[in-house]
Design a protein around this motif. Structure first.
Motif, PDB file in Angstrom:
ATOM      1  N   ASP A   1       0.818  -1.212   0.000  1.00 19.03           N
ATOM      2  CA  ASP A   1       0.000   0.000   0.000  1.00 19.03           C
ATOM      3  C   ASP A   1       0.855   1.266   0.000  1.00 19.03           C
ATOM      4  O   ASP A   1       0.524   2.251  -0.674  1.00 19.03           O
ATOM      5  CB  ASP A   1      -0.927   0.007   1.220  1.00 19.03           C
ATOM      6  CG  ASP A   1      -2.022  -1.043   1.128  1.00 19.03           C
ATOM      7  OD1 ASP A   1      -2.232  -1.578   0.022  1.00 19.03           O
ATOM      8  OD2 ASP A   1      -2.650  -1.324   2.157  1.00 19.03           O
ATOM      9  N   GLY A   2       1.953   1.254   0.762  1.00 19.04           N
ATOM     10  CA  GLY A   2       2.813   2.433   0.822  1.00 19.04           C
ATOM     11  C   GLY A   2       3.390   2.797  -0.529  1.00 19.04           C
ATOM     12  O   GLY A   2       3.551   3.985  -0.851  1.00 19.04           O
ATOM     13  N   TYR A   3       3.709   1.783  -1.317  1.00 19.39           N
ATOM     14  CA  TYR A   3       4.248   2.019  -2.656  1.00 19.39           C
ATOM     15  C   TYR A   3       3.229   2.777  -3.501  1.00 19.39           C
ATOM     16  O   TYR A   3       3.565   3.777  -4.157  1.00 19.39           O
ATOM     17  CB  TYR A   3       4.581   0.679  -3.314  1.00 19.39           C
ATOM     18  CG  TYR A   3       5.148   0.793  -4.706  1.00 19.39           C
ATOM     19  CD1 TYR A   3       6.517   0.847  -4.896  1.00 19.39           C
ATOM     20  CD2 TYR A   3       4.312   0.858  -5.819  1.00 19.39           C
ATOM     21  CE1 TYR A   3       7.050   0.962  -6.172  1.00 19.39           C
ATOM     22  CE2 TYR A   3       4.829   0.971  -7.090  1.00 19.39           C
ATOM     23  CZ  TYR A   3       6.193   1.023  -7.268  1.00 19.39           C
ATOM     24  OH  TYR A   3       6.713   1.148  -8.519  1.00 19.39           O
ATOM     25  N   TRP A   4       1.970   2.324  -3.481  1.00 18.92           N
ATOM     26  CA  TRP A   4       0.950   2.965  -4.300  1.00 18.92           C
ATOM     27  C   TRP A   4       0.608   4.364  -3.793  1.00 18.92           C
ATOM     28  O   TRP A   4       0.376   5.276  -4.600  1.00 18.92           O
ATOM     29  CB  TRP A   4      -0.308   2.097  -4.351  1.00 18.92           C
ATOM     30  CG  TRP A   4      -0.102   0.844  -5.152  1.00 18.92           C
ATOM     31  CD1 TRP A   4      -0.001  -0.430  -4.685  1.00 18.92           C
ATOM     32  CD2 TRP A   4       0.074   0.767  -6.571  1.00 18.92           C
ATOM     33  NE1 TRP A   4       0.214  -1.302  -5.723  1.00 18.92           N
ATOM     34  CE2 TRP A   4       0.257  -0.601  -6.889  1.00 18.92           C
ATOM     35  CE3 TRP A   4       0.080   1.697  -7.595  1.00 18.92           C
ATOM     36  CZ2 TRP A   4       0.453  -1.045  -8.197  1.00 18.92           C
ATOM     37  CZ3 TRP A   4       0.268   1.261  -8.907  1.00 18.92           C
ATOM     38  CH2 TRP A   4       0.459  -0.093  -9.194  1.00 18.92           C
ATOM     39  N   GLN A   5       0.622   4.554  -2.487  1.00 21.39           N
ATOM     40  CA  GLN A   5       0.348   5.889  -1.954  1.00 21.39           C
ATOM     41  C   GLN A   5       1.423   6.873  -2.415  1.00 21.39           C
ATOM     42  O   GLN A   5       1.120   8.015  -2.807  1.00 21.39           O
ATOM     43  CB  GLN A   5       0.291   5.858  -0.423  1.00 21.39           C
ATOM     44  CG  GLN A   5      -0.763   4.932   0.168  1.00 21.39           C
ATOM     45  CD  GLN A   5      -2.169   5.239  -0.318  1.00 21.39           C
ATOM     46  OE1 GLN A   5      -2.501   6.388  -0.604  1.00 21.39           O
ATOM     47  NE2 GLN A   5      -3.007   4.219  -0.410  1.00 21.39           N
ATOM     48  N   ALA A   6       2.686   6.431  -2.389  1.00 22.93           N
ATOM     49  CA  ALA A   6       3.775   7.295  -2.842  1.00 22.93           C
ATOM     50  C   ALA A   6       3.660   7.588  -4.333  1.00 22.93           C
ATOM     51  O   ALA A   6       3.921   8.715  -4.786  1.00 22.93           O
ATOM     52  CB  ALA A   6       5.122   6.640  -2.528  1.00 22.93           C
TER      53      ALA A   6
END
Length: 348
Positions: free
Chosen positions: A232-237
Motif C-alpha cells: 500500500d505504501g508504494y501505491w500511496q507514494a
C-alpha cells in the motif's frame, strides 16, 4: 500437487503422446492448401489467452482462407476472442486436464475428425498442447522444440522464436512457412465492439468528466499476485508523485474483480466482466498497472500503458504496443515512475 501425482500425470501424458504420434516428415508447408487450423495453448490464466491474439492476427494475414479453432484453458476464452471472425470454435481445458476425464475424452475422440490441415503448438513446453497437436491428425504439425520433436512434422528451434510469450508463436509460424520472422510483430489486440466502447466511455465520463488532453484521465490498477504485488505504501507514494508531476490529471482506480478497492482515496470503477473491463481501460488516456492479467487486458485494449515489473521478466511478458512500456521498478522511485507515465501521455 504432490510429487506422486505429478509423476503420474507426466507418465499418462507421455503415453497419450506415444499413442497419438504419427509419422512426421519435413514436407514443406503448402500455405495455399491450408483450410483449417488448430491453435493449442491450454493455459488457464487470463494473460495467456490474450497472448494468443498476435498469432490470430498473423494467421488472418498469411492464411486468410483458413478457419481457426483454438484450444485454450479458461472458459472465458471464447468471450475474449469473439472479435476474431476466422475463429470458429474455442475449446477449453483446465489446469489439471486429468481431473476432467469427460472433457479429455471428448477432445480425444473429436480432434482427429475435424479436418485440420495445420496444427500449431503455441505453448512453451506444454504436454497438453503437444498432445492436442499430435492427436489432431493435421497434415502439418508445428511446435517449438529444444530437442523433443515427438508428434511434430515441423520442429522450430526455440532459438528461432525469441523470448516474448506473445511473439514466439508468431515467429514459429513464420519460420515454418518460410517467412521473415523478424518482420514487425502484431501487438495484443482484443477487438472491442463500438457499443462496448461507447458504454465504457459513458461510465468514465460520469466519473471523471469528458476526455481532455490538458487534464488526462489516468487509470491505476494496483492488484497483483505473489511476488508481483506492491504494498500500500508504494501505491500511496506513486499517487502523490503522479499528482505532483501532473496536477491537472484526473486519477481513478480500476477496481479488481473481487470488488474491494485497493486505493480507496481514489474514485473507482469495477472491472467485471472482462470485455467491459477492457473497454474501460481503452477509455483512459493512460493506464498504470502492476504486472497482472489486467495489465495484459489493458495492453490488448490498445490504451497507452505503463506496466510495472519487479518479479517477472518484461522481455517475456511486457507490453510492447504503441505507447506501451514495461518498467522494471526495484531501483526506481515514485518520481521516476511518474515521469515515465507522463512521457506516455498525449501532449496538449
Amino acid at each position: 500437487m504432490s510429487p506422486d501425482w505429478q509423476a503420474a500425470r507426466r507418465a499418462v501424458a507421455r503415453r497419450l503422446l506415444r499413442r497419438s504420434a504419427q509419422a512426421g516428415g519435413a514436407t514443406p508447408i503448402d500455405a495455399a492448401s491450408i483450410t483449417r487450423v488448430l491453435v493449442a495453448r491450454p493455459n488457464h490464466r487470463l494473460g495467456n489467452v490474450l497472448l494468443l491474439t498476435p498469432l490470430l492476427q498473423e494467421l488472418e494475414r498469411v492464411l486468410p482462407q483458413a478457419r481457426v479453432d483454438v484450444l485454450a484453458g479458461p472458459p472465458f476464452a471464447a468471450c475474449l476472442l469473439q472479435g476474431y471472425a476466422a475463429v470458429d470454435r474455442v475449446d477449453t481445458l483446465g489446469a489439471r486436464p486429468l481431473h476432467e476425464p469427460r472433457v479429455l475424452w471428448s477432445l480425444w475422440r473429436a480432434l482427429p475428425g475435424r479436418g485440420y490441415t495445420l496444427a500449431l503448438d503455441a505453448a512453451e513446453r506444454s504436454q497438453s498442447a503437444r498432445w492436442a497437436v499430435t492427436r489432431s491428425a493435421a497434415r502439418w504439425r508445428v511446435g517449438m522444440v529444444d530437442g523433443d520433436a515427438a508428434g511434430l512434422t515441423q520442429a522450430v528451434p526455440h532459438a528461432d522464436c525469441g523470448v516474448h510469450q506473445a511473439q514466439m508463436p508468431v515467429r514459429m509460424l513464420r519460420v515454418a512457412l518460410g517467412l521473415d520472422p523478424d518482420a514487425p510483430l502484431p501487438p495484443l489486440a482484443l477487438r472491442l465492439r463500438a457499443d462496448e466502447s461507447t458504454a465504457a466511455e459513458a461510465r468514465l465520463r460520469a466519473l471523471l468528466g469528458a476526455a481532455d488532453v490538458a487534464a488526462p484521465r489516468v487509470g491505476v490498477f494496483a492488484e497483483a499476485t505473489g511476488a508481483k504485488r506492491y504494498d500500500d505504501g508504494y501505491w500511496q507514494a506513486l499517487v502523490a508523485a503522479l499528482r505532483a508531476r501532473m496536477p491537472r490529471m484526473r486519477l481513478a482506480e480500476i477496481v479488481p474483480a473481487h470488488g474491494r478497492p485497493m486505493l480507496p482515496q481514489l474514485p473507482g470503477l469495477h472491472t467485471a466482466p472482462l470485455r467491459a473491463a477492457a473497454a474501460l481501460c481503452a477509455s483512459f488516456d493512460l493506464v498504470i498497472a502492476a504486472d497482472s492479467g489486467l495489465m495484459h487486458l489493458a495492453a490488448a485494449s490498445g490504451v497507452p500503458l505503463l506496466g510495472l515489473f519487479k518479479a517477472t521478466d518484461p522481455a517475456r511478458y511486457g507490453p510492447y504496443g504503441a505507447r506501451q512500456r514495461a518498467l522494471v521498478t526495484p531501483h526506481l522511485g515514485a518520481a521516476d515512475i511518474a515521469r515515465a507515465a507522463s512521457d506516455l501521455l498525449p501532449r496538449a
